[in-house]
Design a protein around this motif. Sequence first.
Motif, short mmCIF file in Angstrom:
data_model
loop_
_atom_site.label_atom_id
_atom_site.label_comp_id
_atom_site.label_asym_id
_atom_site.label_seq_id
_atom_site.Cartn_x
_atom_site.Cartn_y
_atom_site.Cartn_z
N PHE A 196 1.30 -1.46 0.02
CA PHE A 196 0.01 -0.07 -0.52
C PHE A 196 0.78 1.56 0.11
N LEU A 197 2.16 1.11 -0.23
CA LEU A 197 2.75 2.52 -0.14
C LEU A 197 3.83 2.69 -1.81
N ASP A 198 3.86 4.02 -1.86
CA ASP A 198 4.43 3.98 -3.62
C ASP A 198 5.65 3.78 -3.11
N PHE A 199 6.58 3.14 -4.05
CA PHE A 199 7.91 2.45 -4.32
C PHE A 199 8.22 3.44 -5.83
N ILE A 200 9.23 4.76 -5.57
CA ILE A 200 10.06 4.56 -6.42
C ILE A 200 11.04 4.04 -7.14
N GLU A 201 11.68 3.71 -8.41
CA GLU A 201 13.22 2.69 -8.44
C GLU A 201 13.85 3.75 -9.77
N VAL A 202 14.78 3.43 -10.15
CA VAL A 202 15.32 4.71 -11.45
C VAL A 202 16.43 3.43 -11.56
N TRP A 203 15.91 3.49 -12.80
CA TRP A 203 17.03 2.01 -13.52
C TRP A 203 18.07 2.93 -14.05
N VAL A 204 19.51 2.74 -13.66
CA VAL A 204 20.55 2.78 -14.83
C VAL A 204 21.39 1.70 -14.84
N GLU A 205 22.31 1.89 -15.98
CA GLU A 205 23.41 0.62 -17.13
C GLU A 205 24.26 1.22 -16.74
N VAL A 206 25.26 0.25 -15.23
CA VAL A 206 26.39 0.13 -15.67
C VAL A 206 27.38 0.04 -16.95
N SER A 207 27.78 1.69 -16.74
CA SER A 207 29.12 1.19 -18.10
C SER A 207 29.98 1.14 -17.62
N GLU A 208 31.66 0.61 -18.41
CA GLU A 208 32.73 0.88 -17.75
C GLU A 208 33.24 1.58 -16.84
N ASN A 209 32.68 2.79 -17.52
CA ASN A 209 33.45 4.22 -16.55
C ASN A 209 32.73 3.61 -15.04
N ILE A 210 31.66 3.91 -14.68
CA ILE A 210 32.14 2.90 -13.00
C ILE A 210 31.97 1.54 -12.34
N PHE A 211 32.09 0.96 -13.42
CA PHE A 211 32.63 -0.47 -13.28
C PHE A 211 33.98 -1.02 -12.77
N SER A 212 34.10 -1.79 -12.21
CA SER A 212 35.74 -1.98 -11.63
C SER A 212 35.39 -3.15 -11.05
N GLU A 213 36.22 -4.19 -10.01
CA GLU A 213 35.95 -5.32 -10.05
C GLU A 213 35.95 -5.71 -8.83
N LYS A 214 36.20 -3.65 -7.49
CA LYS A 214 35.54 -3.98 -6.57
C LYS A 214 33.25 -4.03 -6.35
N MET A 215 33.37 -4.58 -5.62
CA MET A 215 31.56 -4.95 -5.18
C MET A 215 31.48 -3.30 -4.64
N ASN A 216 32.06 -2.66 -3.43
CA ASN A 216 31.60 -1.86 -2.14
C ASN A 216 31.88 -0.09 -3.72
N ALA A 217 33.09 -0.51 -4.64
CA ALA A 217 32.48 0.95 -5.67
C ALA A 217 31.04 1.02 -6.30
N LEU A 218 30.48 -0.11 -6.29
CA LEU A 218 29.48 -0.37 -7.08
C LEU A 218 28.45 0.02 -5.65
N GLU A 219 28.46 0.03 -4.99
CA GLU A 219 27.25 0.33 -3.89
C GLU A 219 27.56 1.88 -3.35
N ILE A 220 29.14 2.02 -3.33
CA ILE A 220 29.01 3.95 -3.17
C ILE A 220 28.54 4.43 -4.56
N PHE A 221 28.68 3.72 -5.82
CA PHE A 221 28.11 5.00 -6.46
C PHE A 221 26.65 4.63 -6.28
N GLU A 222 26.01 3.99 -6.34
CA GLU A 222 23.94 3.94 -5.95
C GLU A 222 23.89 4.59 -5.05
N SER A 223 25.29 4.64 -4.24
CA SER A 223 24.13 5.37 -2.79
C SER A 223 24.26 6.42 -2.87
#
Lengths: 438, 132
Positions: free
Chosen positions: A368-395
């Motif tokens: 019963f609550l509205d949720f909104i999300e935004v999909w963005v694509e992961v390009s090589e500019n933000i991707f590395s082998e480190k998981m936390n880099a992605l998590e930091i980017f997201e947050s």
Amino acid sequence: MALEFLNESIETADRKIIEDIQTERLRNTLVNVYENVLFYKKRLDDCGVDPYNFKDIGELQKIPFTTKEDLRLNYPFHMLARPFGEIVRIHSSSGTTGNPTVVAYTGRDIEMWGSVIARQLFSLNLRRGDIFQNSYGYGLFTGGLGLHYGIEKLGGVAIPVSGGNTERQIKIMQDFLSDVLCCTPSYALHIAEVGKELGVDFSGLSLKAGIFGAEPWTNQIRKEIEKRLKISAYDIYGLSEVIGPGVSCECYCKKGLHVAEDNFIVETIDPKTGKNVPGSETGELVFTTITKEGMPVIRYRTKDLSNLVYDKCECGRTHVRMAKPIGRSDDMLIIRGVNVFPSQIEEVLMNVKEIEPHYLIVVEKRNFLDFIEVWVEVSENIFSEKMNALEIFESSIEHKLYSAIGINIDVKLKEPKTIKRSEGKARRVVDMRKGEKP
Amino acid sequence: MPIKQLTVFLENKLGRLAEVTRILKKENVNLQGFSTTEARDYGILRLVVSDVEKSRAALKKAGFTTHVADAICIRVEDRPGELLNVLDTLSDAKINIDYIYVIAGTRVVLSVPELDRAEKLLIEKGFFICRD
């Protein structure tokens, strides 16, 4: 830049002259619809406006609005003010949300439409001999044919390639030496993306300008397009009910879209109360056609939100400028009571340089609550082998969205090309509350 | 000398890992080992393959986002306490491990902030550093 106009006396006319022209043309239009469209005869009788003695443009505000619903109820031909024989063209909306809206033009309407667009292209310093790759859809949609006649009227070379087949678009761009690209901004981005994949160097092409419209787009997207295609990108506005593209268009100054006031009267109203908003406050755009014969509209509600600037533009034109529309009132999302425009989200996203200009806003109800999300694509500019880099980017994006809009928006990272590319009008929002699916 | 480790962004969707391995098979690339790390909606796949550039090109062409990073690969004996020796060597030198996983041939792949120093220390301790 020397001041140059295709029709100087009209384009630089004083406000008083513009209003005189508008009053006279509006009177003729009111007589036309009073005598030929039952819907408007009844409307004018009811509100007590006498078309034959119409002298004061302020009286326009007494006439009730025309809505999309009115056009649908009069589907397909009851709003026509001229018989077949004088009508030479029919266009229609896609009708995704009900009966399509049908619009009709006389030969003089087509002539006027072309002249208006030619004038606008000229105001972008485009000239006779320029090659226009017209990638708006040709067909019932007004975009393709609307631009087409304007290009020819200017003396430009029209390449009626229509939308789609992006690799061919790029080949034509290279081989035919296109100077100008005409399409939706989202399709321009798609062309840029495919071109990059094919290894095309856009700075080596003839392309110098783009005429983009048919969907709202932010200045951030403008910058992306300009950077990727190495062009200057201009906004053209219109809707088929009023005429199609060309109701207003930017000049080379890119400081608002000049409304072709010798053909259309524009007002801004409070969408809730229907009252005209004062000065340059934001409101819903309402248009009245004053030269169109085949199917005039009186005070047509666009649902597009913008504001009007009456100051003289640096280009020398006096016709009122409307700000780039911030969105349609029915595009506004209400998320847990907060009003959110997709354009606000786009602005935040496009200020993050690592984000590709392809995104999707997904709204749904959970418990019963509205949720909104935004999909963005992961390009090589933000991707590395480190998981936390992605998590930091997201947050960090989530934080930026929260600061700008004031609600929590989840960012979802997606694989490249997950978000559907558009060859026409982009679909940026999926509202699952209305049964839509991503 | 570190090895080149190929990393792929994967959405948490049915068949995506299978798709990666299908592409590698088609390219005739041998998969020596891998690990996955998952967040709620996506994961990172780290791969050690026989031909990094060829694999990367094929994956990119298929639309995957990829990244190549350096990592240390060491052979450890298959007996009790061997991994502990590796870990002690690094923790004694105050080197924190970002991630670590095992690949074929009792080899361990690990990533640390100070790659060169860690490698030197491990060589001094008599570990065999694999080059590919």
